[in-house]
Design an enzyme around this catalytic site. Structure first.
Site, PDB file in Angstrom:
ATOM      1  CG  ASP A  60      39.062  63.228   4.518  1.00  0.00           C
ATOM      2  OD1 ASP A  60      38.570  61.821   3.641  1.00  0.00           O
ATOM      3  OD2 ASP A  60      39.509  62.617   4.961  1.00  0.00           O
ATOM      4  CD  GLU A  65      26.632  68.355   3.133  1.00  0.00           C
ATOM      5  OE1 GLU A  65      25.015  68.479   2.528  1.00  0.00           O
ATOM      6  OE2 GLU A  65      26.911  67.608   3.325  1.00  0.00           O
ATOM      7  CG  ASP A  66      32.156  66.791   5.760  1.00  0.00           C
ATOM      8  OD1 ASP A  66      30.779  66.816   6.248  1.00  0.00           O
ATOM      9  OD2 ASP A  66      32.567  66.259   5.702  1.00  0.00           O
ATOM     10  NE  ARG A  85      37.813  66.660   6.429  1.00  0.00           N
ATOM     11  CZ  ARG A  85      35.425  66.608   5.585  1.00  0.00           C
ATOM     12  NH1 ARG A  85      35.484  65.221   5.554  1.00  0.00           N
ATOM     13  NH2 ARG A  85      35.730  66.943   4.524  1.00  0.00           N
ATOM     14  NE  ARG A 133      34.395  62.629  12.310  1.00  0.00           N
ATOM     15  CZ  ARG A 133      34.727  62.693  10.229  1.00  0.00           C
ATOM     16  NH1 ARG A 133      34.696  63.717   9.665  1.00  0.00           N
ATOM     17  NH2 ARG A 133      35.906  61.355  10.346  1.00  0.00           N
ATOM     18  CG  HIS A 163      28.978  63.265   8.903  1.00  0.00           C
ATOM     19  ND1 HIS A 163      29.912  63.020   7.666  1.00  0.00           N
ATOM     20  CD2 HIS A 163      29.429  63.584   9.820  1.00  0.00           C
ATOM     21  CE1 HIS A 163      30.540  63.771   8.109  1.00  0.00           C
ATOM     22  NE2 HIS A 163      31.180  64.376   9.346  1.00  0.00           N
ATOM     23  CB  ILE A 244      37.431  57.523   2.383  1.00  0.00           C
ATOM     24  CG1 ILE A 244      36.887  59.005   0.919  1.00  0.00           C
ATOM     25  CG2 ILE A 244      38.456  57.055   1.367  1.00  0.00           C
ATOM     26  CD1 ILE A 244      38.144  59.841   0.537  1.00  0.00           C
ATOM     27  CB  CYS A 250      30.350  65.122   2.250  1.00  0.00           C
ATOM     28  SG  CYS A 250      29.878  62.997   1.528  1.00  0.00           S
TER      29      CYS A 250
END
Ligand code: GLY
Length: 255
Positions: A60, A65-66, A85, A133, A163, A244, A250
């Site tokens: 991923d 951005e995450d 992640r 998350r 999100h 996904i 993101c």
């Protein structure tokens, strides 16, 4: 104005990315082609795009951005809430050190978790979605760092979407694109809104880049609603990333 964007080349094992969708697995070669189109779209908006190397251990990792939240005076490195992640943020931080001095880089630490997809900036205020998350401790640390560098923040509760920005996009000038559980959300009442029907909910994940709204390809109703308010749009094909649970926001850090 955004001058820069950081993106990451999709991993060869992108097909193993986390998903809640039933759209099949992403095809690596198609993802690479779409990623090149995404970079071209950012460049067409006047942004210099910095491309990080693929991370084969992290399917991923193209969703950079995450891993960080960026503002003029601070870069906050996140602690992703998805166990597979954790660690993606290290190479992003290394890249950000070319742009931010060390005392303007902060870190979310365990037990706090936060992913950038849960953060929506509106001027100098940051909305943080409390999601699967991003937890309350992550938000607390985030608000502490914001305050230290002259910004503010508040939380938004979510129950259904992955999100916060899965179903929201801020298009400047107090205009919010909203879908699903965010329509009429009590913590988001003071905006002008464009409402997106549930069948088009994926298209709520747009990004406003220097006056142009990049929107996922294939959503003519959303495109027309945005253009009716005088905002130019550019469609970007991101169907492989949708498989996904990824989207336009993101795939980059914009700053
Ligand atoms: N597949 C994107 C994510 O779940 O983080």
């Amino acid at each position: 104005m955004f001058k820069h964007a950081i993106v990451r080349t999709p991993s060869p094992n992108i097909s193993e990315g986390i998903t809640s969708a039933s759209l099949g697995k992403p095809v690596y070669e198609a993802a690479l082609t779409q990623h090149a189109g995404y970079i071209a779209a950012l460049e067409s908006c006047g942004v210099t795009v910095h491309v990080l190397k693929a991370e084969p251990g992290y399917p991923d990792a193209c969703f950079v951005e995450d891993t960080a939240v960026l503002a003029e005076r601070v870069a906050i490195i996140t602690n992703p809430g998805a166990p597979t992640r954790k660690g993606e943020e290290e190479t992003v931080e290394a890249a950000l050190r070319d742009f931010y001095p060390g005392d303007h880089i902060e870190h979310i630490a365990a037990p706090g978790t936060l992913e950038g997809g849960d953060v929506m900036r509106v001027g100098d205020h940051f909305y943080v979605g409390l999601s699967a998350r991003t937890n309350e401790e992550g938000a607390r640390q985030f608000f502490h760092f914001l305050g230290k560098h002259g910004y503010t923040g508040s939380t938004v509760t979510l129950h259904e979407m992955l999100h916060l920005k899965t179903g929201l996009a801020y298009l400047e000038d107090n205009l919010l694109l909203t879908a699903g559980e965010f329509i009429s959300h009590p913590e988001l009442v003071n905006f002008r809104t464009i409402l997106i029907e549930m069948k088009d909910a994926y298209s709520a994940n747009c990004i406003y880049v220097n006056g142009t709204v990049l929107i996922p390809a294939g959503y003519p109703v959303t495109k027309a609603k945005i253009e009716a308010l005088g905002l130019p749009t550019r469609e970007v094909e991101v169907s492989e990333f949708r498989k996904i649970d990824g989207g336009l926001s993101c795939l980059s850090l914009r700053f």
